[in-house]
Design a protein around this motif. Structure first.
Motif, PDB file in Angstrom:
ATOM      1  N   UNK A  40       0.871  -1.595   0.101  1.00 25.99           N
ATOM      2  CA  UNK A  40      -0.134   0.029   0.161  1.00 25.99           C
ATOM      3  C   UNK A  40       1.058   1.085   0.044  1.00 25.99           C
ATOM      4  N   UNK A  41       0.402   2.412  -0.378  1.00 28.81           N
ATOM      5  CA  UNK A  41       1.103   3.750  -0.321  1.00 28.81           C
ATOM      6  C   UNK A  41       1.876   4.029   1.122  1.00 28.81           C
ATOM      7  N   UNK A  42       1.150   3.687   2.179  1.00 26.17           N
ATOM      8  CA  UNK A  42       1.516   4.023   3.541  1.00 26.17           C
ATOM      9  C   UNK A  42       2.696   2.993   3.975  1.00 26.17           C
ATOM     10  N   UNK A  43       2.728   1.638   3.111  1.00 22.07           N
ATOM     11  CA  UNK A  43       3.799   0.794   3.630  1.00 22.07           C
ATOM     12  C   UNK A  43       4.789   0.950   2.607  1.00 22.07           C
ATOM     13  N   UNK A  44       4.763   1.743   1.328  1.00 22.12           N
ATOM     14  CA  UNK A  44       5.687   1.968   0.592  1.00 22.12           C
ATOM     15  C   UNK A  44       6.565   3.254   1.170  1.00 22.12           C
ATOM     16  N   UNK A  45       5.811   4.301   1.642  1.00 24.79           N
ATOM     17  CA  UNK A  45       6.525   5.411   2.429  1.00 24.79           C
ATOM     18  C   UNK A  45       7.286   4.886   3.592  1.00 24.79           C
ATOM     19  N   UNK A  46       6.690   3.913   4.320  1.00 24.26           N
ATOM     20  CA  UNK A  46       7.361   3.244   5.529  1.00 24.26           C
ATOM     21  C   UNK A  46       8.801   2.622   5.151  1.00 24.26           C
ATOM     22  N   UNK A  47       8.591   1.870   4.089  1.00 20.49           N
ATOM     23  CA  UNK A  47       9.527   0.874   3.626  1.00 20.49           C
ATOM     24  C   UNK A  47      11.060   1.894   3.135  1.00 20.49           C
ATOM     25  N   UNK A  48      10.442   2.844   2.064  1.00 20.88           N
ATOM     26  CA  UNK A  48      11.356   3.579   1.631  1.00 20.88           C
ATOM     27  C   UNK A  48      12.243   4.315   2.693  1.00 20.88           C
ATOM     28  N   UNK A  49      11.472   5.200   3.602  1.00 20.19           N
ATOM     29  CA  UNK A  49      12.072   5.827   4.679  1.00 20.19           C
ATOM     30  C   UNK A  49      13.180   5.028   5.471  1.00 20.19           C
ATOM     31  N   UNK A  50      12.567   3.616   5.620  1.00 23.35           N
ATOM     32  CA  UNK A  50      13.229   3.128   6.485  1.00 23.35           C
ATOM     33  C   UNK A  50      14.846   2.421   5.858  1.00 23.35           C
ATOM     34  N   UNK A  51      14.803   2.150   4.700  1.00 23.67           N
ATOM     35  CA  UNK A  51      15.891   1.726   3.830  1.00 23.67           C
ATOM     36  C   UNK A  51      16.610   2.957   3.215  1.00 23.67           C
ATOM     37  N   UNK A  52      16.063   4.086   2.850  1.00 26.93           N
ATOM     38  CA  UNK A  52      16.672   4.931   1.986  1.00 26.93           C
ATOM     39  C   UNK A  52      16.805   6.359   2.899  1.00 26.93           C
ATOM     40  N   UNK A  53      16.711   6.500   4.223  1.00 28.13           N
ATOM     41  CA  UNK A  53      16.604   7.695   4.715  1.00 28.13           C
ATOM     42  C   UNK A  53      17.672   8.566   4.691  1.00 28.13           C
TER      43      UNK A  53
END
Length: 244
Positions: A40-53
């Motif tokens: 989902x969009x929320x999961x995508x945002x959380x995933x991207x922020x976690x790995x590419x912060x």
């Protein structure tokens, strides 16, 4: 007659390091794309922020710095005339800067810079500095870097500049006609050198918005250290017109 030929041999080309790296990046990108498509969009945002912060923050910082530098270079102006006001910190200096720049014919990339709020305490005597070291140091810094062209000062400020032999001798520096016209306003030191022009009570004093409680008397002197002789001579003519 039948001719038999062996199957052609296909040589395997070894992958270069660069080619292998490109393939790995492609596989990684395809894998990440597949993962994200199932979220989902929320999961995508959380995933991207976690790995590419870290790279996101670093990239944002670099962009901000670049925008700042571009803005600095785009808005930077060359100072063609620089002065200080010694003894008053709430003048109309901004309006005077604009008027003087227009009078001197400066363009959009050039400016007049007047620094105010430079104070020296009472009690300065030759050879013994009892003044405010912040203000004194600031003046000396402008002199050392050869930025200072003129000063507007109270009596204490004038005494400080005279004691440090900073002022030009106006008898030889001012155009002869202006020196003669302003002779009743010329201030001399103990050695008889013409060091400053008394602008007390003139339209220039009012235009600057000088305060009588801090600058009951006001004087203008010249150092001409920046090398912008043409602009300083224009300033002298402007001051003369303001003192009529």
């Amino acid at each position: 007659m039948k001719l038999y030929m062996d199957d052609p041999q296909v040589e395997t080309v070894a992958k270069t390091e660069e080619g292998a790296e490109r393939e790995a990046i492609k596989k990684t990108f395809d894998g990440e794309k597949k993962k994200l498509s199932a979220m989902t969009w929320e999961e995508r945002f959380s995933y991207i922020w976690s790995y590419y912060k870290v790279p996101i923050l670093l990239g944002t910082f670099i962009i901000i710095v670049l925008i700042y530098l571009i803005n600095v270079f785009a808005t930077r102006k060359d100072t063609m005339l620089m002065g200080v006001i010694i003894g008053d910190g709430a003048t109309n200096k901004a309006a005077v800067e604009v008027e003087l720049a227009r009078y001197l014919g400066l363009d959009q990339k050039q400016q007049v810079d007047i620094q105010q709020g430079i104070y020296l305490t009472h009690g300065y005597s030759t050879g013994v500095n009892t003044g405010n070291m912040g203000g004194a140091s600031q003046i000396m810094a402008y002199i050392a870097t050869r930025e200072l062209d003129f000063y507007i000062a109270s009596e204490d400020g004038l005494n400080y500049m005279i004691s440090n032999k900073i002022s030009k001798d106006l008898q030889t520096y001012l155009p002869a006609d202006i020196y003669e016209e302003l002779s009743d306003r010329i201030v001399t030191d103990e050695e008889g050198r013409a060091t400053a022009i008394d602008i007390t009570g003139t339209p220039l004093y009012e235009k600057l918005g000088l305060h009588s409680n801090t600058m009951e008397k006001a004087y203008v002197g010249f150092c001409t250290l920046s090398g912008h002789e043409e602009q300083v001579q224009g300033l002298i003519r402007w001051i003369y017109e303001q003192c009529k």
